[in-house]
Write a protein that holds these residues in place. Structure first.
Motif, PDB file in Angstrom:
ATOM      1  N   LYS A   1      40.992  47.098  47.069  1.00 48.97           N
ATOM      2  CA  LYS A   1      40.663  45.802  46.471  1.00 48.97           C
ATOM      3  C   LYS A   1      41.831  44.850  46.697  1.00 48.97           C
ATOM      4  CE  LYS A   1      38.938  43.883  42.103  1.00 48.97           C
ATOM      5  NZ  LYS A   1      38.500  42.687  42.691  1.00 48.97           N
ATOM      6  N   ALA A   2      41.522  43.611  46.993  1.00 46.99           N
ATOM      7  CA  ALA A   2      42.559  42.624  47.287  1.00 46.99           C
ATOM      8  C   ALA A   2      43.356  42.257  46.050  1.00 46.99           C
ATOM      9  CB  ALA A   2      41.922  41.367  47.866  1.00 46.99           C
ATOM     10  N   PRO A   3      44.682  42.111  46.191  1.00 37.95           N
ATOM     11  CA  PRO A   3      45.487  41.644  45.066  1.00 37.95           C
ATOM     12  C   PRO A   3      45.267  40.156  44.800  1.00 37.95           C
ATOM     13  CG  PRO A   3      46.876  41.960  46.997  1.00 37.95           C
ATOM     14  CD  PRO A   3      45.498  42.439  47.356  1.00 37.95           C
ATOM     15  N   GLN A   4      44.794  39.423  45.817  1.00 32.03           N
ATOM     16  CA  GLN A   4      44.470  38.009  45.695  1.00 32.03           C
ATOM     17  C   GLN A   4      43.650  37.604  46.910  1.00 32.03           C
ATOM     18  OE1 GLN A   4      48.917  37.202  46.398  1.00 32.03           O
ATOM     19  NE2 GLN A   4      47.967  35.231  46.783  1.00 32.03           N
ATOM     20  N   LYS A   5      43.023  36.428  46.844  1.00 30.16           N
ATOM     21  CA  LYS A   5      42.228  35.927  47.959  1.00 30.16           C
ATOM     22  C   LYS A   5      43.163  35.386  49.038  1.00 30.16           C
ATOM     23  CE  LYS A   5      40.634  31.841  48.373  1.00 30.16           C
ATOM     24  NZ  LYS A   5      40.042  30.534  48.321  1.00 30.16           N
ATOM     25  N   MET A   6      42.789  35.589  50.294  1.00 29.23           N
ATOM     26  CA  MET A   6      43.569  35.095  51.422  1.00 29.23           C
ATOM     27  C   MET A   6      43.136  33.671  51.783  1.00 29.23           C
ATOM     28  SD  MET A   6      45.502  37.730  52.141  1.00 29.23           S
ATOM     29  CE  MET A   6      45.465  38.211  50.415  1.00 29.23           C
ATOM     30  N   ASP A   7      44.095  32.843  52.143  1.00 28.87           N
ATOM     31  CA  ASP A   7      43.787  31.498  52.638  1.00 28.87           C
ATOM     32  C   ASP A   7      43.355  31.543  54.100  1.00 28.87           C
ATOM     33  OD1 ASP A   7      44.658  30.004  50.273  1.00 28.87           O
ATOM     34  OD2 ASP A   7      46.664  30.699  50.822  1.00 28.87           O
TER      35      ASP A   7
ATOM     36  N   VAL B   1      33.411  43.077  64.163  1.00 35.58           N
ATOM     37  CA  VAL B   1      33.657  41.789  63.505  1.00 35.58           C
ATOM     38  C   VAL B   1      32.817  41.625  62.240  1.00 35.58           C
ATOM     39  CG1 VAL B   1      33.486  39.279  63.716  1.00 35.58           C
ATOM     40  CG2 VAL B   1      34.484  40.622  65.580  1.00 35.58           C
ATOM     41  N   LEU B   2      31.508  41.718  62.359  1.00 33.29           N
ATOM     42  CA  LEU B   2      30.645  41.468  61.194  1.00 33.29           C
ATOM     43  C   LEU B   2      30.835  42.526  60.112  1.00 33.29           C
ATOM     44  CD1 LEU B   2      27.379  40.213  62.950  1.00 33.29           C
ATOM     45  CD2 LEU B   2      29.284  38.886  62.016  1.00 33.29           C
ATOM     46  N   LYS B   3      31.029  43.786  60.506  1.00 39.06           N
ATOM     47  CA  LYS B   3      31.274  44.846  59.517  1.00 39.06           C
ATOM     48  C   LYS B   3      32.577  44.590  58.760  1.00 39.06           C
ATOM     49  CE  LYS B   3      29.020  48.392  62.312  1.00 39.06           C
ATOM     50  NZ  LYS B   3      29.219  49.564  63.152  1.00 39.06           N
ATOM     51  N   THR B   4      33.589  44.127  59.470  1.00 35.78           N
ATOM     52  CA  THR B   4      34.873  43.858  58.817  1.00 35.78           C
ATOM     53  C   THR B   4      34.762  42.665  57.884  1.00 35.78           C
ATOM     54  OG1 THR B   4      36.028  44.751  60.749  1.00 35.78           O
ATOM     55  CG2 THR B   4      37.332  43.462  59.204  1.00 35.78           C
ATOM     56  N   ILE B   5      34.060  41.623  58.303  1.00 34.78           N
ATOM     57  CA  ILE B   5      33.863  40.461  57.422  1.00 34.78           C
ATOM     58  C   ILE B   5      33.171  40.887  56.135  1.00 34.78           C
ATOM     59  CG2 ILE B   5      32.569  38.302  57.152  1.00 34.78           C
ATOM     60  CD1 ILE B   5      33.206  37.721  60.118  1.00 34.78           C
ATOM     61  N   GLU B   6      32.139  41.727  56.252  1.00 33.93           N
ATOM     62  CA  GLU B   6      31.444  42.229  55.050  1.00 33.93           C
ATOM     63  C   GLU B   6      32.409  42.977  54.131  1.00 33.93           C
ATOM     64  OE1 GLU B   6      28.117  44.631  56.235  1.00 33.93           O
ATOM     65  OE2 GLU B   6      27.135  42.957  57.259  1.00 33.93           O
ATOM     66  N   ALA B   7      33.253  43.840  54.718  1.00 33.78           N
ATOM     67  CA  ALA B   7      34.222  44.600  53.918  1.00 33.78           C
ATOM     68  C   ALA B   7      35.236  43.673  53.256  1.00 33.78           C
ATOM     69  CB  ALA B   7      34.938  45.627  54.801  1.00 33.78           C
TER      70      ALA B   7
ATOM     71  N   ILE C   1      34.851  40.523  52.371  1.00 31.97           N
ATOM     72  CA  ILE C   1      34.203  39.793  51.278  1.00 31.97           C
ATOM     73  C   ILE C   1      33.944  40.729  50.101  1.00 31.97           C
ATOM     74  CG2 ILE C   1      32.089  38.574  50.605  1.00 31.97           C
ATOM     75  CD1 ILE C   1      32.091  37.376  53.489  1.00 31.97           C
ATOM     76  N   ALA C   2      33.461  41.935  50.369  1.00 28.18           N
ATOM     77  CA  ALA C   2      33.153  42.896  49.301  1.00 28.18           C
ATOM     78  C   ALA C   2      34.383  43.258  48.476  1.00 28.18           C
ATOM     79  CB  ALA C   2      32.529  44.159  49.890  1.00 28.18           C
ATOM     80  N   LYS C   3      35.541  43.355  49.133  1.00 27.28           N
ATOM     81  CA  LYS C   3      36.772  43.741  48.433  1.00 27.28           C
ATOM     82  C   LYS C   3      37.610  42.540  48.017  1.00 27.28           C
ATOM     83  CE  LYS C   3      36.315  48.229  48.564  1.00 27.28           C
ATOM     84  NZ  LYS C   3      36.389  49.093  47.407  1.00 27.28           N
ATOM     85  N   LYS C   4      37.031  41.324  48.113  1.00 31.87           N
ATOM     86  CA  LYS C   4      37.641  40.081  47.627  1.00 31.87           C
ATOM     87  C   LYS C   4      38.873  39.625  48.413  1.00 31.87           C
ATOM     88  CE  LYS C   4      34.928  40.071  43.922  1.00 31.87           C
ATOM     89  NZ  LYS C   4      33.640  39.487  44.050  1.00 31.87           N
ATOM     90  N   TRP C   5      39.014  40.079  49.667  1.00 32.58           N
ATOM     91  CA  TRP C   5      40.094  39.576  50.523  1.00 32.58           C
ATOM     92  C   TRP C   5      39.753  38.171  51.013  1.00 32.58           C
ATOM     93  CZ3 TRP C   5      44.747  41.870  51.180  1.00 32.58           C
ATOM     94  CH2 TRP C   5      44.856  43.198  50.766  1.00 32.58           C
TER      95      TRP C   5
END
Length: 193
Positions: free
Chosen positions: A112-118, A131-137, A139-143
């Motif tokens: 889980k992300a410690p904070q959102k990335m800019d 690419v799309l699988k990583t984007i889903e991951a 978003i799911a983990k709040k990066w």
């Protein structure tokens, strides 16, 4: 490989063996950061205080370049242990340990992300459909969330369509490399060209 601009301009970085990674070429990184600078300037902003993620980090060149240009903090994912060791050496060489957080992990199996990335750099191995699988991951983990910019590097020949929730504001080819810059529609401001 070297840092192109900013505080650490000209500093050399170690590069993993070609069989382990495919580093972004200096000229492609230069073009990419020029596009990003134009985007931020069009918003009256800059790299200062940005929090950056370099997924599929390899040598860490993208995240370290962002730090050199004023980003506040860079996070790095790298799953290959020998490559991860080189990433740590590059961070130590620039003496930016306090600004970096590294993860020896697969970009599809994230904490889980410690904070959102800019700003998110996504440079997976070409031709593996990551690419799309990583984007889903991410978003799911709040990066990544609304307002995050994403920079995607793929093969110039790869057919990639982002989900409709993203607006692409740059899509350019540099030799065999294609760079796509996008963000979520609700918060996307186009680059003034």
């Amino acid at each position: 490989m070297r840092i192109i601009s900013g505080l650490y301009k000209g500093r050399r970085l170690k590069v993993p063996p070609a069989s382990k990674t495919r580093p972004t070429q200096d000229r492609v990184r230069e073009a990419l950061f020029s596009i990003l600078s134009s985007h931020y300037q069009s918003q009256g902003d800059c790299f200062d205080d940005k929090v950056v993620l370099d997924a599929f980090a390899g040598s860490g060149a993208l995240g370290l370049e962002a730090l050199s240009r004023g980003a506040a903090q860079s996070f790095f994912f790298e799953k290959n242990k020998p490559v991860y060791t080189i990433l740590l050496e590059n961070i130590h060489h620039l003496k930016v340990e306090k600004q970096c957080q590294t993860y020896l992990c697969d970009a599809l199996r994230l904490p889980k992300a410690p904070q959102k990335m800019d700003l998110v750099f996504l440079d997976p191995p070409y031709g593996h459909g990551l690419v799309l699988k990583t984007i889903e991951a991410l978003i799911a983990k709040k990066w990544m969330d609304k307002g995050s910019l994403i920079v995607i590097e793929v093969s110039a020949h790869e057919d990639l369509a982002l989900p409709p929730s993203f607006e692409v504001f740059a899509d350019r080819a540099y030799g065999s490399t294609r760079i796509i810059l996008a963000c979520l529609k609700e918060f996307c401001l186009k680059v003034q060209e």
